[in-house]
Design a protein around this motif. Structure first.
Motif, PDB file in Angstrom:
ATOM      1  N   THR A  52       0.931  -1.214  -0.062  1.00 10.20           N
ATOM      2  CA  THR A  52       0.164   0.125  -0.173  1.00 10.20           C
ATOM      3  C   THR A  52       0.692   1.073  -0.084  1.00 10.20           C
ATOM      4  O   THR A  52       1.771   1.326   0.560  1.00 10.20           O
ATOM      5  CB  THR A  52      -0.939   0.027   1.456  1.00 10.20           C
ATOM      6  N   LEU A  53       0.685   2.052  -0.929  1.00 11.57           N
ATOM      7  CA  LEU A  53       1.272   3.410  -1.102  1.00 11.57           C
ATOM      8  C   LEU A  53       0.651   4.514   0.047  1.00 11.57           C
ATOM      9  O   LEU A  53      -0.643   4.238   0.286  1.00 11.57           O
ATOM     10  CB  LEU A  53       1.162   4.055  -2.405  1.00 11.57           C
ATOM     11  N   ASN A  54       1.294   5.336   0.537  1.00 10.03           N
ATOM     12  CA  ASN A  54       0.829   6.243   1.148  1.00 10.03           C
ATOM     13  C   ASN A  54      -0.438   7.247   0.414  1.00 10.03           C
ATOM     14  O   ASN A  54       0.000   7.395  -0.722  1.00 10.03           O
ATOM     15  CB  ASN A  54       1.810   7.320   1.941  1.00 10.03           C
ATOM     16  N   PRO A  55      -1.580   7.431   1.174  1.00 10.02           N
ATOM     17  CA  PRO A  55      -2.587   8.140   0.343  1.00 10.02           C
ATOM     18  C   PRO A  55      -2.130   9.656  -0.531  1.00 10.02           C
ATOM     19  O   PRO A  55      -2.592   9.869  -1.297  1.00 10.02           O
ATOM     20  CB  PRO A  55      -3.778   8.502   1.245  1.00 10.02           C
ATOM     21  N   GLU A  56      -1.244  10.139   0.401  1.00 13.17           N
ATOM     22  CA  GLU A  56      -0.778  11.459  -0.078  1.00 13.17           C
ATOM     23  C   GLU A  56       0.705  11.502   0.135  1.00 13.17           C
ATOM     24  O   GLU A  56       1.370  10.939   0.827  1.00 13.17           O
ATOM     25  CB  GLU A  56      -1.069  12.888   0.712  1.00 13.17           C
ATOM     26  N   PRO A  57       1.419  12.244  -1.022  1.00 14.29           N
ATOM     27  CA  PRO A  57       2.780  12.293  -1.214  1.00 14.29           C
ATOM     28  C   PRO A  57       3.353  13.120   0.176  1.00 14.29           C
ATOM     29  O   PRO A  57       2.870  14.160   0.358  1.00 14.29           O
ATOM     30  CB  PRO A  57       3.196  12.931  -2.511  1.00 14.29           C
ATOM     31  N   ASN A  58       4.646  12.564   0.519  1.00 10.78           N
ATOM     32  CA  ASN A  58       5.268  13.657   1.539  1.00 10.78           C
ATOM     33  C   ASN A  58       5.880  14.896   0.921  1.00 10.78           C
ATOM     34  O   ASN A  58       5.916  14.674  -0.324  1.00 10.78           O
ATOM     35  CB  ASN A  58       6.485  12.767   2.246  1.00 10.78           C
ATOM     36  N   ARG A  91       6.026  12.729  -7.111  1.00 11.41           N
ATOM     37  CA  ARG A  91       5.082  12.540  -6.322  1.00 11.41           C
ATOM     38  C   ARG A  91       4.837  11.172  -5.847  1.00 11.41           C
ATOM     39  O   ARG A  91       4.547  10.722  -4.698  1.00 11.41           O
ATOM     40  CB  ARG A  91       3.844  13.215  -6.836  1.00 11.41           C
ATOM     41  N   VAL A  92       4.875  10.159  -6.842  1.00 13.61           N
ATOM     42  CA  VAL A  92       4.619   8.641  -6.634  1.00 13.61           C
ATOM     43  C   VAL A  92       5.898   8.315  -5.716  1.00 13.61           C
ATOM     44  O   VAL A  92       5.499   7.691  -4.852  1.00 13.61           O
ATOM     45  CB  VAL A  92       4.721   7.911  -7.960  1.00 13.61           C
ATOM     46  N   LYS A 107       5.030   8.457  -2.166  1.00 15.66           N
ATOM     47  CA  LYS A 107       4.027   8.038  -1.343  1.00 15.66           C
ATOM     48  C   LYS A 107       4.738   6.455  -0.671  1.00 15.66           C
ATOM     49  O   LYS A 107       3.838   5.684  -0.428  1.00 15.66           O
ATOM     50  CB  LYS A 107       3.085   7.585  -2.559  1.00 15.66           C
ATOM     51  N   THR A 153       9.992   5.858   1.937  1.00 12.59           N
ATOM     52  CA  THR A 153      10.463   6.971   1.623  1.00 12.59           C
ATOM     53  C   THR A 153      10.588   8.031   3.054  1.00 12.59           C
ATOM     54  O   THR A 153       9.786   7.857   3.469  1.00 12.59           O
ATOM     55  CB  THR A 153       9.679   7.771   0.465  1.00 12.59           C
ATOM     56  N   ALA A 168       3.720   2.653  -9.396  1.00 15.07           N
ATOM     57  CA  ALA A 168       4.879   2.735  -8.688  1.00 15.07           C
ATOM     58  C   ALA A 168       5.694   1.698  -9.062  1.00 15.07           C
ATOM     59  O   ALA A 168       6.704   1.503  -8.424  1.00 15.07           O
ATOM     60  CB  ALA A 168       4.649   2.950  -7.391  1.00 15.07           C
TER      61      ALA A 168
END
Length: 473
Positions: free
Chosen positions: A79-85, A104-105, A108, A112, A285
């Motif tokens: 699972t990727l984070n919903p919003e990019p750092n 941006r990807v 996430k 990272t 990703a």
């Protein structure tokens, strides 16, 4: 002549922009005796009923990939984070949206920690070229790049500018005699070089690195295709540099740009595939698949990456040694820095893996070389250690035009005219490396004044590149 089939043709049939599309396009390379129309009909049939082609000699791999993709479930993926750092971007107005989207990807990924985008950034595979990414205990093969350890090496000679002008033909002879270019090209028999790197025990790490040693030996001291070059230029110090101990003045210099040749490219491809097998990321990703540094695969790649970096450095060392001997010159200073690599560094008090894909290390006091193009100046710089940039800077001007667009829109006469205007002698090179294909290096440097101090300016005078359109960058 067969009309080519491209991704657009297959998307029109219902193929998605994912790994299956890539497999389909690779099958088409030989066309297998089919016309374009017949091949498209086959593609449509395989997509509609892949189970009928599981044993087919030509389409079995494609059919299996379609079935596998259809059976994938969301829970199968990390699972990727919903919003990019958040990440820092320098020269934002010069960076294409595709590179920003890729960054941006990357921000996430669950591994990272921090990221930054340099002003020469443009879209690549996985991490954008010009992207810097710090991760926790994970390494991303495509975050390093295909040409592992690609680097710049600069030798500053005790030769005044006037000597170059008076002996132009000698410099040209030596440049041709002591450089070799192009994907797959190397040396044979008595022309092979030797270097301690070939005795590294890391070549014995596994079957892959063992199998690549002969290729590495034959290509030792050569340069790749694409934007790789060997050039003579005039470097100007407007004031004395006490660290390098070079007085104010103009000197002849040799600048080389190349990487780990076929050895590094094979390592990159091998471990990227393995990373994708063990690290199931969503399609967006997929090219950022990573290896756990605590795993056997992660350690294997780390060793192979560092070996590729040492090998790339050895290639430059041999070129510079040959040229020094041929010119009978004294080297006043030598500076070398690399990109397409990953380093263990401390970030906010913890150890992280910093990937610099087309980005130059620029820690406080660290020397680097940032080239422009075959007619634009390059710059010898000293890093300022800017933490927001993760101690990095650009690795060049960066492309503003794709290779395909450059070949279609730039003529040989236009390229010849700009070379003549700048007084540059060019040996080799294709239109995709024309100066107009690159961003304005002065704008790029202006966007990173907080990242580096300029020590000297290098003006290209004689440039050699691959002339067969090959690429390894």
């Amino acid at each position: 002549m067969n009309t080519p089939i491209n991704g657009t043709d297959l998307i029109a049939l219902g193929y998605a922009e994912n790994a299956v599309l890539g497999i389909a396009l690779r099958i088409n390379r030989g066309r297998n005796g089919f016309t374009k129309e017949q091949m498209l009909a086959n593609y449509a049939a395989v997509l509609a009923q892949p189970e009928n082609y599981i044993s087919d000699k030509i389409f079995s791999k494609l059919a299996s990939a379609i079935i596998q993709k259809a059976n994938e479930k969301p829970e199968d993926f990390i699972t990727l984070n919903p919003e990019p750092n958040a990440f820092s971007a320098y020269g934002l107005e010069q960076i294409e949206e595709g590179a920003l989207d890729q960054m941006r990807v990357a921000m996430k990924l669950p591994v990272t920690v921090a990221g930054a985008l340099m002003p020469d950034a443009h879209q690549g595979y996985g991490l954008p070229i010009g992207g810097v990414l710090a991760t926790k205990n994970a390494i991303i093969p495509y975050g390093v790049g295909v040409d592992i350890g690609c680097r710049m090496a600069l030798s500053i000679y005790d030769i005044p500018e006037a000597f170059y002008t008076e002996h132009h033909d000698k410099f040209k002879r030596e440049l041709v005699a002591h450089s070799k270019f192009g994907a797959g090209h190397g040396f044979h028999g008595p022309y092979k070089s030797d270097h301690a790197v070939l005795e590294s025990p890391h070549f014995q790490t596994n079957a892959l690195t063992k199998s690549l040693k002969d290729k590495a030996w034959s290509q030792l001291g050569s340069s790749g295709g694409g934007n790789h070059f060997v050039e003579f230029g005039i470097i100007e110090f407007e004031k004395e540099d006490t660290v390098l101990n070079i007085p104010k003045g103009k000197y002849v210099a040799l600048l080389t740009h190349s990487g780990s040749r076929g050895f590094g490219a094979t390592v990159a491809g091998h471990y990227t595939k393995l990373a994708k097998d063990v690290c199931k990321l969503p399609e967006v990703a997929r090219n950022l698949a990573y290896l756990d540094m605590n795993s056997a695969l992660g350690q294997e790649y780390w060793i192979a990456m560092n070996l590729a970096g040492d090998y790339a450095s050895a290639c430059h060392e041999i070129i510079h040694s040959k040229m020094k001997k041929a010119l009978g010159a004294t080297v006043l200073a030598k500076v070398e820095n690399h990109h397409n690599f990953a380093w263990k560094e401390i970030w906010n008090g913890e150890e992280v893996i910093v990937h610099r894909k087309g980005a130059t290390p620029a820690g406080k006091g660290v020397m680097g070389i940032i080239p422009g193009s075959m007619t634009a100046p390059g710059f010898l710089v000293r890093g300022k250690g800017e933490e927001n940039a993760i101690n990095s800077a650009s690795h060049g001007a960066g492309r503003q035009m794709s290779r395909t667009k450059a070949i279609k829109s730039i003529t040989k006469n236009e390229m010849k005219s700009i070379l003549n205007h700048h007084g540059v002698t060019l040996i080799g090179a294709s239109l995709d490396e024309a100066p107009m294909a690159y961003k304005d290096i002065h704008q790029v440097m202006a966007a990173q004044e907080d990242l580096v101090d300029v020590v000297a300016k290098l003006t290209p005078k004689m440039v050699r590149m691959a002339d067969d359109g090959s690429r390894e960058d």
